[in-house]
Write an enzyme that holds these catalytic residues in place. Structure first.
Site, PDB file in Angstrom:
ATOM      1  N   GLY A 163      16.967 -37.547   0.276  1.00 31.38           N
ATOM      2  CA  GLY A 163      16.687 -38.607  -0.682  1.00 31.38           C
ATOM      3  C   GLY A 163      15.520 -39.528  -0.325  1.00 31.38           C
ATOM      4  CB  THR A 218      10.158 -43.309   2.353  1.00 23.95           C
ATOM      5  OG1 THR A 218      10.725 -43.670   1.082  1.00 23.95           O
ATOM      6  CG2 THR A 218       9.237 -44.426   2.824  1.00 23.95           C
ATOM      7  CB  CYS A 237      -0.552  -0.147   5.860  1.00 23.05           C
ATOM      8  SG  CYS A 237       1.027  -0.894   5.411  1.00 23.05           S
ATOM      9  CB  CYS A 249      -0.240  -4.217   8.943  1.00 23.48           C
ATOM     10  SG  CYS A 249       0.815  -2.814   8.535  1.00 23.48           S
ATOM     11  CG  LEU A 261      21.514 -28.606   0.173  1.00 23.67           C
ATOM     12  CD1 LEU A 261      21.096 -29.075   1.563  1.00 23.67           C
ATOM     13  CD2 LEU A 261      20.599 -29.205  -0.891  1.00 23.67           C
ATOM     14  CD  GLU A 281      -1.098  -2.268   2.306  1.00 20.41           C
ATOM     15  OE1 GLU A 281       0.080  -2.608   2.040  1.00 20.41           O
ATOM     16  OE2 GLU A 281      -1.735  -2.731   3.253  1.00 20.41           O
TER      17      GLU A 281
END
Length: 363
Positions: A298, A303, A86, A77, A206, A54
Site C-alpha cells: 500500500g 511512497t 540453437c 543461444c 496475491l 528457432e
C-alpha cells in the site's frame, strides 16, 4: 531487403508476445522462416524449459529449411542450458541467412551466437527493429545487465488520489477490466510485493485468477513479523510460495511460526525509518534469480519506491470516482518546492472499461 526484413521481424515480435505469461525468467522470443519470399514456418518460445523459438519454428516447417532465412527477435543461444544450443541446429539445417533483432544481453551468449553462425558460413544481419525487440523484453534486459529485477509499481486510485476510504475500504476502486489487467501483470512478473498494511487491510491472496498464467512468488514486507499466520498470503504454499522480508528487529516467535507453514523469512537491512530497505530487498531477490517484481502497495511501500526511485515502470489505474477524505496513494515525499517534484514521462494512456490506465517512468 530492409523493408522486407522489418516486415518479417514485426511478425516475429508479434509471435514472441504470445509467450509473455509463461516463459519468465527466460525472454520472449519469436521466429519466422522465409524461403523464396514465402513464410514456411513460424514459432515462438512457448514456456520456460520448452523449445526455443528457432527450434519451435523449424519443427513446424512445411518444407526443408535449407537455404532459407530465419528472422528471430533475440540472438540464438550458443550454450547448453535447459535445452541444447540453437546455433548448432541452425548450422546443421544449413540456413542461408539469419536476421537477428537484438543481441542477447546474457553474458553466456552476448555476441557469441551471431559469431558462431558467421564462422559456420551463415550470413548474419543484426539490429533489425532492435529497439522494439529490446522493449519487448525490458524485464529480461534489466536483469541481465544489472543483476537487479525490473520493478513495476502499480496502484489503483480515485481521481483525487485515494486508495481507500477514511474507514479503510478499498474494494473495489477500479472496474473488472482493470482487475483482469492487474492479474495479467502478476502473471508476467516473477514476484508480487505488498506491505504488511495491505495484508492487514485487505487479506489478499496475491495469486493469478482472472487470466491464465503462473502464480508469482509472493513477497510481503513485514519488518517486525507481526502479521497473523492466518493471513491468506501465508496459506497454500504448494500453490504459490511466500517470502517475508523482515529486519533484525523482527519477532523470533513469528519467524518460527511461519517456518512451520513453509514460509521463508528473509533478513534485510532497515531503512532508517523503522521499515525495510527495499533496495536491499530487490538486490537480494535478484541474487535469487527473481528478474521482475510487481509492487502493489500500500501507501507506505508506494511512497518508499517513489522516494528511492526504484521503479522502472509506473502503472496507475485511475478510477472515475472521488472520495474526499481517505488514504492517499502516495505519502509524504518531503518535497517542499514544485521544482523538486519527481519528474515522470508518460509512455501510454489507455481506457480499460470505465478506468484510465496511465503508464509512466522516471524522466
Amino acid at each position: 531487403m530492409h523493408t522486407q526484413d522489418e516486415k518479417f521481424m514485426k511478425r516475429a515480435l508479434a509471435l514472441a508476445g504470445k509467450g509473455e505469461r509463461f516463459v519468465s525468467p527466460n525472454p520472449m522470443v519469436g521466429a519466422v522462416i522465409v524461403k523464396g519470399g514465402r513464410v514456411i514456418a513460424e514459432g515462438y518460445h512457448r514456456k520456460f524449459g520448452g523449445s526455443h523459438a528457432e527450434i519451435d519454428a523449424i519443427g513446424r516447417a512445411t518444407e526443408s529449411v535449407k537455404g532459407a532465412t530465419l528472422y528471430v527477435t533475440l540472438e540464438p543461444c550458443c550454450h547448453h542450458g535447459k535445452t541444447p544450443p540453437c546455433v548448432a541446429t541452425l548450422l546443421d539445417r544449413r540456413l542461408r541467412r539469419v536476421v537477428i533483432g537484438s543481441i542477447d544481453p546474457n553474458p553466456l551468449v552476448h555476441g557469441c551466437g551471431a559469431d558462431a553462425l558467421r564462422r559456420g558460413g551463415v550470413e548474419v544481419t543484426v539490429g533489425v527493429l532492435a529497439e522494439e525487440c529490446r522493449r519487448l523484453n525490458a524485464r529480461f534486459f534489466k536483469f541481465m545487465e544489472t543483476g537487479a529485477p525490473f520493478v513495476t509499481l502499480k496502484f489503483a486510485q480515485t481521481l483525487d488520489g485515494r486508495i481507500a476510504t477514511a474507514a479503510g475500504d478499498a474494494r473495489w476502486i477500479s472496474g473488472p477490466e482493470s482487475l483482469r489487467f492487474a492479474h495479467h501483470l502478476r502473471a508476467v512478473h516473477d514476484a508480487v510485493l505488498v506491505g504488511a498494511g495491505t495484508v492487514e487491510a485487505d487479506d489478499p491472496e496475491l495469486t493469478v485468477r482472472s487470466v491464465r498464467g503462473r502464480n508469482p512468488l509472493r513477497v510481503v514486507v513485514d519488518s517486525l513479523l507481526r502479521l497473523p499466520s492466518q493471513a491468506r498470503v501465508f496459506q497454500d504454499q504448494h500453490r504459490a510460495k511466500t517470502l517475508v522480508a523482515a529486519t533484525c528487529a523482527r519477532e523470533p516467535a513469528g519467524e518460527a511460526q511461519l517456518a512451520k507453514m513453509g514460509v521463508e523469512v528473509l533478513s534485510v537491512a532497515g531503512d532508517g525509518r523503522g521499515g525495510a530497505d527495499l533496495q536491499d530487498l530487490f538486490r537480494r531477490l535478484g541474487s535469487r534469480g527473481v528478474s521482475s517484481v510487481l509492487v502493489e502497495g500500500g501507501s507506505g511501500v508506494i511512497t518508499s519506491v517513489l522516494r528511492e526511485r526504484l521503479a522502472d515502470r509506473i502503472v496507475i489505474i485511475l478510477a472515475p470516482k472521488i472520495l474526499g477524505k481517505g488514504t492517499a496513494s502516495v505519502g509524504d515525499l518531503d518535497i517542499r518546492r514544485m521544482e523538486n517534484a519527481l519528474p515522470l514521462r508518460f509512455d501510454s494512456l489507455r481506457k480499460r472499461g470505465d478506468d484510465l490506465v496511465i503508464e509512466a517512468r522516471f524522466a
